[in-house]
Design a protein around this motif. Structure first.
Motif, PDB file in Angstrom:
ATOM      1  N   ALA A   1      20.989  53.377 -72.361  1.00 54.11           N
ATOM      2  CA  ALA A   1      19.778  52.775 -71.817  1.00 54.11           C
ATOM      3  C   ALA A   1      19.908  52.554 -70.308  1.00 54.11           C
ATOM      4  O   ALA A   1      21.001  52.567 -69.755  1.00 54.11           O
ATOM      5  CB  ALA A   1      19.506  51.444 -72.528  1.00 54.11           C
ATOM      6  N   GLY A   2      18.760  52.363 -69.661  1.00 54.43           N
ATOM      7  CA  GLY A   2      18.766  52.018 -68.245  1.00 54.43           C
ATOM      8  C   GLY A   2      18.843  53.213 -67.313  1.00 54.43           C
ATOM      9  O   GLY A   2      18.513  54.343 -67.686  1.00 54.43           O
ATOM     10  N   ASP A   3      19.302  52.939 -66.094  1.00 57.78           N
ATOM     11  CA  ASP A   3      19.308  53.932 -65.024  1.00 57.78           C
ATOM     12  C   ASP A   3      20.518  54.853 -65.094  1.00 57.78           C
ATOM     13  O   ASP A   3      21.441  54.762 -64.273  1.00 57.78           O
ATOM     14  CB  ASP A   3      19.270  53.245 -63.656  1.00 57.78           C
ATOM     15  CG  ASP A   3      17.898  52.704 -63.306  1.00 57.78           C
ATOM     16  OD1 ASP A   3      16.914  53.195 -63.889  1.00 57.78           O
ATOM     17  OD2 ASP A   3      17.821  51.789 -62.476  1.00 57.78           O
ATOM     18  N   ALA A   4      20.539  55.759 -66.082  1.00 54.90           N
ATOM     19  CA  ALA A   4      21.565  56.804 -66.068  1.00 54.90           C
ATOM     20  C   ALA A   4      21.444  57.533 -64.733  1.00 54.90           C
ATOM     21  O   ALA A   4      20.335  57.834 -64.279  1.00 54.90           O
ATOM     22  CB  ALA A   4      21.354  57.759 -67.237  1.00 54.90           C
ATOM     23  N   PRO A   5      22.564  57.804 -64.048  1.00 50.79           N
ATOM     24  CA  PRO A   5      22.500  58.277 -62.659  1.00 50.79           C
ATOM     25  C   PRO A   5      21.724  59.573 -62.447  1.00 50.79           C
ATOM     26  O   PRO A   5      21.172  59.782 -61.363  1.00 50.79           O
ATOM     27  CB  PRO A   5      23.972  58.421 -62.259  1.00 50.79           C
ATOM     28  CG  PRO A   5      24.746  58.372 -63.523  1.00 50.79           C
ATOM     29  CD  PRO A   5      23.955  57.572 -64.485  1.00 50.79           C
ATOM     30  N   HIS A   6      21.657  60.445 -63.455  1.00 47.70           N
ATOM     31  CA  HIS A   6      20.918  61.701 -63.260  1.00 47.70           C
ATOM     32  C   HIS A   6      19.420  61.456 -63.099  1.00 47.70           C
ATOM     33  O   HIS A   6      18.702  62.328 -62.608  1.00 47.70           O
ATOM     34  CB  HIS A   6      21.163  62.653 -64.435  1.00 47.70           C
ATOM     35  CG  HIS A   6      20.458  62.283 -65.706  1.00 47.70           C
ATOM     36  ND1 HIS A   6      20.832  61.202 -66.472  1.00 47.70           N
ATOM     37  CD2 HIS A   6      19.397  62.850 -66.330  1.00 47.70           C
ATOM     38  CE1 HIS A   6      20.033  61.115 -67.526  1.00 47.70           C
ATOM     39  NE2 HIS A   6      19.156  62.102 -67.467  1.00 47.70           N
TER      40      HIS A   6
ATOM     41  N   GLU B   1      13.852  45.019 -77.148  1.00 50.65           N
ATOM     42  CA  GLU B   1      13.140  46.268 -77.404  1.00 50.65           C
ATOM     43  C   GLU B   1      13.793  47.408 -76.632  1.00 50.65           C
ATOM     44  O   GLU B   1      13.954  48.511 -77.135  1.00 50.65           O
ATOM     45  CB  GLU B   1      11.667  46.129 -77.032  1.00 50.65           C
ATOM     46  CG  GLU B   1      10.843  47.357 -77.386  1.00 50.65           C
ATOM     47  CD  GLU B   1       9.355  47.147 -77.147  1.00 50.65           C
ATOM     48  OE1 GLU B   1       8.636  48.160 -77.072  1.00 50.65           O
ATOM     49  OE2 GLU B   1       8.921  45.985 -77.029  1.00 50.65           O
ATOM     50  N   ASP B   2      14.181  47.114 -75.378  1.00 52.95           N
ATOM     51  CA  ASP B   2      14.889  48.072 -74.535  1.00 52.95           C
ATOM     52  C   ASP B   2      15.800  47.264 -73.621  1.00 52.95           C
ATOM     53  O   ASP B   2      15.329  46.647 -72.656  1.00 52.95           O
ATOM     54  CB  ASP B   2      13.904  48.914 -73.714  1.00 52.95           C
ATOM     55  CG  ASP B   2      14.597  49.929 -72.815  1.00 52.95           C
ATOM     56  OD1 ASP B   2      15.842  49.906 -72.723  1.00 52.95           O
ATOM     57  OD2 ASP B   2      13.894  50.744 -72.182  1.00 52.95           O
ATOM     58  N   ILE B   3      17.091  47.267 -73.925  1.00 55.34           N
ATOM     59  CA  ILE B   3      18.022  46.424 -73.171  1.00 55.34           C
ATOM     60  C   ILE B   3      18.133  46.852 -71.713  1.00 55.34           C
ATOM     61  O   ILE B   3      18.542  46.073 -70.855  1.00 55.34           O
ATOM     62  CB  ILE B   3      19.406  46.418 -73.857  1.00 55.34           C
ATOM     63  CG1 ILE B   3      20.227  45.203 -73.385  1.00 55.34           C
ATOM     64  CG2 ILE B   3      20.146  47.728 -73.619  1.00 55.34           C
ATOM     65  CD1 ILE B   3      21.473  44.949 -74.199  1.00 55.34           C
ATOM     66  N   GLY B   4      17.733  48.085 -71.408  1.00 56.35           N
ATOM     67  CA  GLY B   4      17.738  48.553 -70.027  1.00 56.35           C
ATOM     68  C   GLY B   4      16.494  48.184 -69.253  1.00 56.35           C
ATOM     69  O   GLY B   4      16.396  48.447 -68.054  1.00 56.35           O
ATOM     70  N   ALA B   5      15.531  47.569 -69.929  1.00 57.59           N
ATOM     71  CA  ALA B   5      14.268  47.144 -69.283  1.00 57.59           C
ATOM     72  C   ALA B   5      13.752  45.896 -69.997  1.00 57.59           C
ATOM     73  O   ALA B   5      12.709  45.908 -70.636  1.00 57.59           O
ATOM     74  CB  ALA B   5      13.242  48.259 -69.324  1.00 57.59           C
ATOM     75  N   MET B   6      14.519  44.820 -69.867  1.00 61.30           N
ATOM     76  CA  MET B   6      14.158  43.577 -70.557  1.00 61.30           C
ATOM     77  C   MET B   6      12.843  43.003 -70.024  1.00 61.30           C
ATOM     78  O   MET B   6      12.565  43.080 -68.826  1.00 61.30           O
ATOM     79  CB  MET B   6      15.276  42.541 -70.394  1.00 61.30           C
ATOM     80  CG  MET B   6      16.570  42.896 -71.103  1.00 61.30           C
ATOM     81  SD  MET B   6      17.853  41.659 -70.766  1.00 61.30           S
ATOM     82  CE  MET B   6      19.136  42.675 -70.032  1.00 61.30           C
TER      83      MET B   6
END
Length: 422
Positions: free
Chosen positions: A134-139, A226-231
């Protein structure tokens, strides 16, 4: 023998560096001219004196390192691009720097070993089976798009040079682990377990410590996201209500801001479990302090180092900054940071600078066939020891979430500082 080995290593460094310079259409700065000064702002993770000295010797430039806590250096960089030439931190800083116009695009064609960089920052996966996380994977944030935004579509301009990276979790004193936890799978939930109350340390960074604690709350069954990379704001409210209550019950003993401080926390037994970065574990193991870097069953928190070019840097200093970026991908630096548990984006070039035992332990996840030394020369890995989490591919195939600047970033900052000061 040691002197001869060092001379051979130096020749290999120069050969690898020269190949990178020639590929990029550059040569080291000429002797006799005033050496340009490149000011590098970042953290203690990469701004280490042996790296500075080696780079200056190889490149014929002067380097000024200004290391600090991650939140502090990010604020400095966004507020004053004139105060640095290169910025070294983690990919979660990219969106903040880009939106603040603090950094400029990097010409990918000037990065000599770009073709050697592996797929982690190009596709998000080091193997076909890997989870992106989740979240901002660098690619997702490396390529500068035609409209000036950052995205996945490959272009000739990038927001950062991908170099050092790793997966993080937490470390704990093995001899302080409660007996009933010895056979248990390691879990992020341990950070909130009452058996460690009063002995827990957390990294004081709202884009890192927040995810450590969110993963812990989820693992304990206290929260779902719901999305731990975009709480969401509501999820942040619930999470921090819990965390503030725990803080007031003195569950947390401290919030560290730098790797040396985290080492001090554990060395003095102020804490027995804490958010940790790999160099701290290496340092403590080198002091014969039995700290284990956990491989949580829920997955790691991934991070990717970023090297960014200040929006204000131009001319001769800009050329020198490109030299330094290329130097990081020349082989020797990647081997140096491997010995503290970090990976480099073009590992095959660094392989020849590592012994077979080092490569097998750090990259392949095999038991150490001999004692291994860290960058400080002290033994940090004993014979027979095996790296937690396994090989490079295994570890990066099990990322739960990346260090991320969420859409609710400003609100998460507010809640974080309420928590820290409560």
């Amino acid at each position: 023998m040691d002197k001869q080995k060092n001379l051979l290593t130096r020749r290999r460094v120069l050969k690898g560096s020269l190949a990178g310079w020639l590929t990029a259409g550059m040569v080291p700065f000429a002797i006799g001219k005033e050496k340009p000064v490149v000011r590098v702002l970042g953290t203690h993770v990469t701004l280490q004196e042996p790296l500075r000295q080696q780079a200056m010797e190889d490149l014929g430039i002067r380097l000024q390192f200004a290391p600090g806590g991650s939140a502090t250096v990010l604020q400095k960089a966004t507020m004053n691009p004139q105060g640095f030439d290169l910025y070294e931190q983690w990919s979660n800083s990219i969106n903040v720097l880009w939106r603040a116009n603090a950094i400029q695009p990097i010409d990918k064609r000037r990065i000599g070993n770009w073709d050697e960089i592996n797929d982690l920052t190009k596709t998000g996966k080091v193997s076909p089976e890997a989870k992106i996380g989740a979240g901002d994977a660098p690619h997702k944030i490396i390529n500068v798009q035609a409209d000036g935004s950052l995205g996945e579509k490959h272009t000739d301009e990038i927001s950062f040079v991908p170099y050092v990276h790793n997966v993080d979790s937490f470390g704990y004193l093995e001899n302080a682990l409660p007996a009933d936890m010895n056979s248990a799978d390691e879990s992020w939930g341990w950070l909130l377990d009452s058996r460690f109350s009063g002995k827990v340390g957390i990294v004081n960074d709202p884009t890192i410590g927040l995810f450590d604690l969110a993963l812990a709350a989820k693992a304990k069954g206290f929260m779902e996201f719901e999305d731990i990379g975009a709480m969401t704001r509501a999820e942040l409210d619930s999470l921090f209500l819990l965390l503030i209550e725990l803080k007031q019950l003195q569950h947390f003993n401290g919030f560290w801001t730098s790797v040396p401080e985290s080492v001090q926390y554990m060395r003095t037994k102020r804490v027995t479990i804490e958010s940790m970065f790999s160099p701290a574990v290496s340092d403590l193991n080198g002091q014969d302090i039995p700290v284990r870097f956990a491989a949580p069953r829920e997955g790691y928190r991934g991070w990717h180092g970023v090297m960014c070019l200040s929006a204000a840097t131009q001319g001769r200093v800009k050329d020198a900054a490109y030299e330094y970026m290329n130097w990081w991908l020349s082989g020797w630096p990647g081997a140096f940071i491997a010995r503290q548990g970090y990976y480099i984006s073009n590992p095959q070039r660094s392989k020849s600078y590592l012994s077979e035992a080092e490569w097998n332990y750090w990259y392949r996840g095999l038991p150490a066939s001999e004692p291994l030394r860290g960058p400080d020369g002290k033994v940090s890995v004993n014979r027979g020891q095996q790296r937690s989490g396994g090989s490079y591919e295994d570890r990066f195939g099990h990322v739960a979430v990346w260090n991320t600047v969420m859409p609710t970033y400003e609100y998460s900052l507010q809640k974080w500082y309420e928590f820290i000061t409560s």
